[in-house]
Design an enzyme around this catalytic site. Structure first.
Site, PDB file in Angstrom:
ATOM      1  CG  HIS A  90     -16.648  21.269  22.788  1.00 22.56           C
ATOM      2  ND1 HIS A  90     -17.594  21.247  23.363  1.00 22.56           N
ATOM      3  CD2 HIS A  90     -15.582  20.782  22.317  1.00 22.56           C
ATOM      4  CE1 HIS A  90     -18.203  20.359  22.398  1.00 22.56           C
ATOM      5  NE2 HIS A  90     -17.411  20.015  21.911  1.00 22.56           N
ATOM      6  CG  HIS A 117     -23.427  20.789  18.134  1.00 23.36           C
ATOM      7  ND1 HIS A 117     -24.162  20.194  19.320  1.00 23.36           N
ATOM      8  CD2 HIS A 117     -22.316  19.893  17.699  1.00 23.36           C
ATOM      9  CE1 HIS A 117     -23.890  18.968  19.727  1.00 23.36           C
ATOM     10  NE2 HIS A 117     -22.140  19.156  18.194  1.00 23.36           N
TER      11      HIS A 117
END
Length: 592
Positions: A124, A170
C-alpha cells in the site's frame, strides 16, 4: 542417480561454540538410534531423514552428499571418513540446509489457474519512505519491495500543472513528490529480480485527460512488450500467473467508472458520513483540516479514503469529462465498485471480471453482513483491501481476516514493521517466495450445491501440530542486537503461537532462561488445527525486562501447510524483517 554434494554453513565461534555435550537429550537419543559405535553412516542418515524428518524420498546418494559436505570441513577435526559424529550431526541440524521450509522445492503450486485463485503479495502506498503524512515519496521503497518479492505496487498520480508533468505522492498531505517516470523506470529494472511472476501496478488517478495521455505514453515507452493489455476485449476470466511471467499489468478505474463513482460519492457523501464520522474525526485530529496546494486537492482518493466538499467534487468531474482513450486501453484489470450499495458491489458478473477495493473498515462491515458473498466474489474477481486513512504512522491491520474470505490483494504498509507485516512475510514465504500463493480449495469451490467457506464455523480438528522448542543460539555474535550487553547474558523467553481462523488462533509462552546466551527450553506445545491451510506459526524470542513486555530478540512467521516435519533450524528475523546472520532456534515439528 548422480551423487550430490552439499556445502553446509555454520556460525563457528571461538567462545560459546556448541558442543555435543550441549545437544538436547532428544538429539542425543536420536543419534544413538541411528548410529553405530558413535558414527552415523550415509545409510543411517538416510533412515533418519525418512523416519524422523519425513523426507520419504531421501536416497543414500543424497545422504552421502551431505556426509561429503561435512568432510570438506575435516580440518575442524569434527568428522569421520566412515560417517559423522554426534558433534557433526548436531551442527548439521543447526545448518542452513536443514531449514523449516524446503529450499530445494522452490515454486511448487499450480500456477496455471486464473489470477483470482491466488493470494498476491501486495503493498500500500509503496512509494512512501515512512509515515503517511510527511515522509518523502521515492522510488527506493518500490525497489526494496520488489526485491522482497512484492508483486503489487501502488502509485498515486497527481498533476504538476506548472511543469505539465505527473507526480507520485500521497495527496492532501505533506509528503514530498517523486516523478512518475522515475518510479516506472525503477519498476522495470527491478520487477523480476525476486520473481518472474507478473507485477501489477495499481494506479490511483487524479489526472485530467491531457496528463492521462502523458501517463499512457510514459508507460508504453517504459515497458514496451512487457505490458499485458487485452485491448478493447472484456476479460471473462483472468489469465494465469504462468501465462503472465515477466509481464507488467495496469489496474485502475476506467475513466467512465471513475466519474460514475465520484457522482455517487457526491450524492451519498452526507448519508454515508454517519458511518465514517469516527474515522474522519480521528483523521482530522491527527493531520488537521488543511490543503497542500491547488495541484493536489481537487480530487477524491480513488479508493474513497477521504471525502472533499461537493464543490471540489463537481469541479473535478468537469476536469475529467474528456478522457484519453490510449490511457483507457492500458487498463488490463478494471477496478470499480459499480452502482448501488455494498451487497451490489459484490455481485458476480458471469460475463466479466474486475477488481474491487475496500478499506479495512468497509471489509469488516462486509464480513459481518455478507461474508459468504465475499468468498463467492473472490472466486472469480479480485478483491483489494487497504488500510484505513487514520493509520498515519504506517501501521497495519491484521491481514488474516481478508485472506480467510478469499481477498487476493491484501495491501499493507511495507514501512509498518509490525506483527501484521510479519504475518505477510510468513504467508509469502510459501511457494518458494514467488509472491503468489495458491488459495486452498475451499476458497475456490462453492456453488449451488456447496456453501461458501465460513471461517467462524465450528469445524472438526484436521490435524494437531506439535512444536518442541529445544534451544536457541547465535545472539552473542550477531552484532545487529546492539541493545544487548556483551558482558551480561540476557534472560530469554519465547512465545509460540498460531495465527489463523478464530478457532485455531492461540499463543503460548516458555519459561524464562536467566543469564544464558544459549537458552535451552526443551518445551513441547500442541496446537489443534481446524484449518491448517490458513494457519501461520508465530515465534518470538524476547529478552525479559522490568516492564514485562520484553525486548524483541528475534521473530519469524511460517506457513504451517509448508512446514517440514522433524528437527529443524529456524532462522530468526529482526523487527524490520531482516534475517539475522547466526541467530537460530532448534525446533521439532510433528503432525498427528
Amino acid at each position: 542417480m548422480r551423487k550430490q554434494s552439499y556445502r553446509v554453513c555454520f556460525c563457528f565461534q571461538r567462545r560459546f561454540r556448541l558442543t555435543a555435550a550441549e545437544a538436547p537429550a532428544d538429539v542425543k537419543s536420536i543419534f544413538d538410534k541411528y548410529s553405530e559405535n558413535g558414527v552415523m553412516s550415509a545409510d543411517h542418515l538416510r533412515l533418519f531423514l525418512v523416519e524422523v524428518q519425513g523426507e520419504e524420498n531421501a536416497t543414500v546418494e543424497e545422504a552421502q552428499g551431505l556426509v561429503d559436505g561435512f568432510h570438506e570441513l575435516k580440518h575442524l577435526h569434527l568428522f569421520y571418513r566412515r560417517g559423522i559424529s554426534l558433534e557433526t550431526f548436531f551442527k548439521y541440524l543447526l545448518g542452513d540446509v536443514n531449514a523449516p521450509l524446503d529450499p530445494k522445492i522452490g515454486i511448487h503450486h499450480d500456477m496455471t489457474d486464473p489470477l483470482s485463485h491466488y493470494f498476491i503479495y501486495t503493498s500500500h502506498n509503496t512509494y512512501l519512505t515512512g509515515n503517511q503524512l510527511s515522509s518523502d515519496s521515492s522510488d527506493i521503497p518500490i525497489i526494496r519491495a520488489l526485491q522482497g518479492g512484492v508483486r503489487v505496487i501502488e502509485l498515486d498520480l497527481w498533476p504538476n500543472s506548472a511543469k505539465n508533468n505527473v507526480y507520485v505522492l500521497h495527496g492532501r498531505t505533506f509528503t514530498t513528490p517523486v516523478e512518475l517516470i522515475k518510479c516506472l523506470r525503477s519498476i522495470k529494472e527491478y520487477a523480476f529480480t525476486a520473481s518472474e511472476y507478473p507485477v501489477v501496478i495499481t494506479l490511483e488517478d487524479h489526472l485530467p485527460a491531457n496528463l492521462q495521455a502523458l501517463v499512457a505514453k510514459m508507460i508504453t515507452q517504459t515497458f514496451g512488450d512487457m505490458l499485458f493489455s487485452p485491448g478493447s476485449e472484456l476479460l471473462t476470466e483472468f489469465p494465469s500467473p504462468e501465462s503472465l511471467k515477466r509481464r507488467i499489468i495496469i489496474s485502475t478505474k476506467p475513466p467512465k467508472e471513475y466519474l460514475e463513482a465520484k457522482k455517487v460519492k457526491v450524492k451519498e457523501g452526507k448519508s454515508e458520513k454517519g458511518h465514517s464520522s469516527a474515522e474522519d474525526d480521528a483523521w482530522k485530529k491527527e493531520v488537521g483540516d488543511f490543503k497542500q496546494n491547488n495541484d493536489y486537492d481537487k480530487a477524491d482518493d480513488v479508493d474513497g479514503e477521504s471525502v472533499e466538499n461537493d464543490e471540489e467534487d463537481e469541479e473535478d468531474l468537469k476536469i475529467q469529462q474528456q478522457t484519453a482513450p490510449e490511457y483507457k486501453n492500458l487498463i488490463a484489470i478494471p477496478a470499480g465498485k459499480g452502482k448501488g450499495r455494498l451487497q451490489d458491489w459484490l455481485r458476480v458478473d458471469p460475463n466479466s471480471v474486475r477488481r474491487l477495493s475496500l478499506s479495512e473498515l468497509v471489509l469488516e462491515k462486509a464480513i459481518a453482513q455478507y461474508g459468504t458473498d465475499i468468498v463467492s466474489f473472490t472466486q472469480q474477481n479480485l478483491l483489494r483491501v487497504y488500510p484505513k486513512a487514520i493509520r498515519v504512522a504506517s501501521s497495519n491491520y491484521n491481514p488474516l481476516s481478508a485472506w480467510m474470505h478469499g481477498a487476493q490483494m491484501v495491501a499493507l504498509n511495507m514501512q509498518g514493521y509490525d506483527k501484521s507485516l510479519w504475518f505477510m512475510h510468513g504467508m509469502f514465504r510459501a511457494n518458494g517466495g514467488c509472491g503468489y500463493v495458491k488459495k486452498p480449495d475451499f476458497l475456490l469451490n462453492s456453488g449451488s450445491n456447496r456453501e461458501a467457506f465460513n471461517p467462524r464455523a465450528i469445524l472438526p480438528v484436521k490435524t494437531t501440530l506439535k512444536v518442541t522448542l529445544y534451544m536457541g543460539e547465535g545472539w552473542y555474535y550477531d552484532f545487529s542486537h546492539t541493545h544487548f550487553d556483551n558482558y551480561s547474558p540476557p534472560d530469554f523467553y519465547a512465545k509460540v503461537g498460531i495465527a489463523g481462523v478464530p478457532a485455531d488462533t492461540m499463543k503460548k509462552k516458555t519459561k524464562q532462561i536467566e543469564d544464558n546466551w544459549i537458552p535451552t527450553w526443551d518445551e513441547l506445545f500442541e496446537f489443534p488445527l481446524t484449518v491448517p491451510e490458513l494457519a501461520l506459526l508465530r515465534i518470538e524470542v524476547r529478552e525479559y525486562d522490568a516492564s514485562g513486555k520484553g525486548k524483541l530478540a528475534g521473530q519469524t512467521c511460517l506457513p504451517v501447510w509448508e512446514l517440514r516435519k522433524g528437527i529443524r533450524a529456524v532462522p530468526l528475523y529482526s523487527r524490520k524483517g531482516e534475517k539475522y546472520k547466526c541467530v537460530k532456534l532448534l525446533m521439532r515439528f510433528e503432525f498427528v
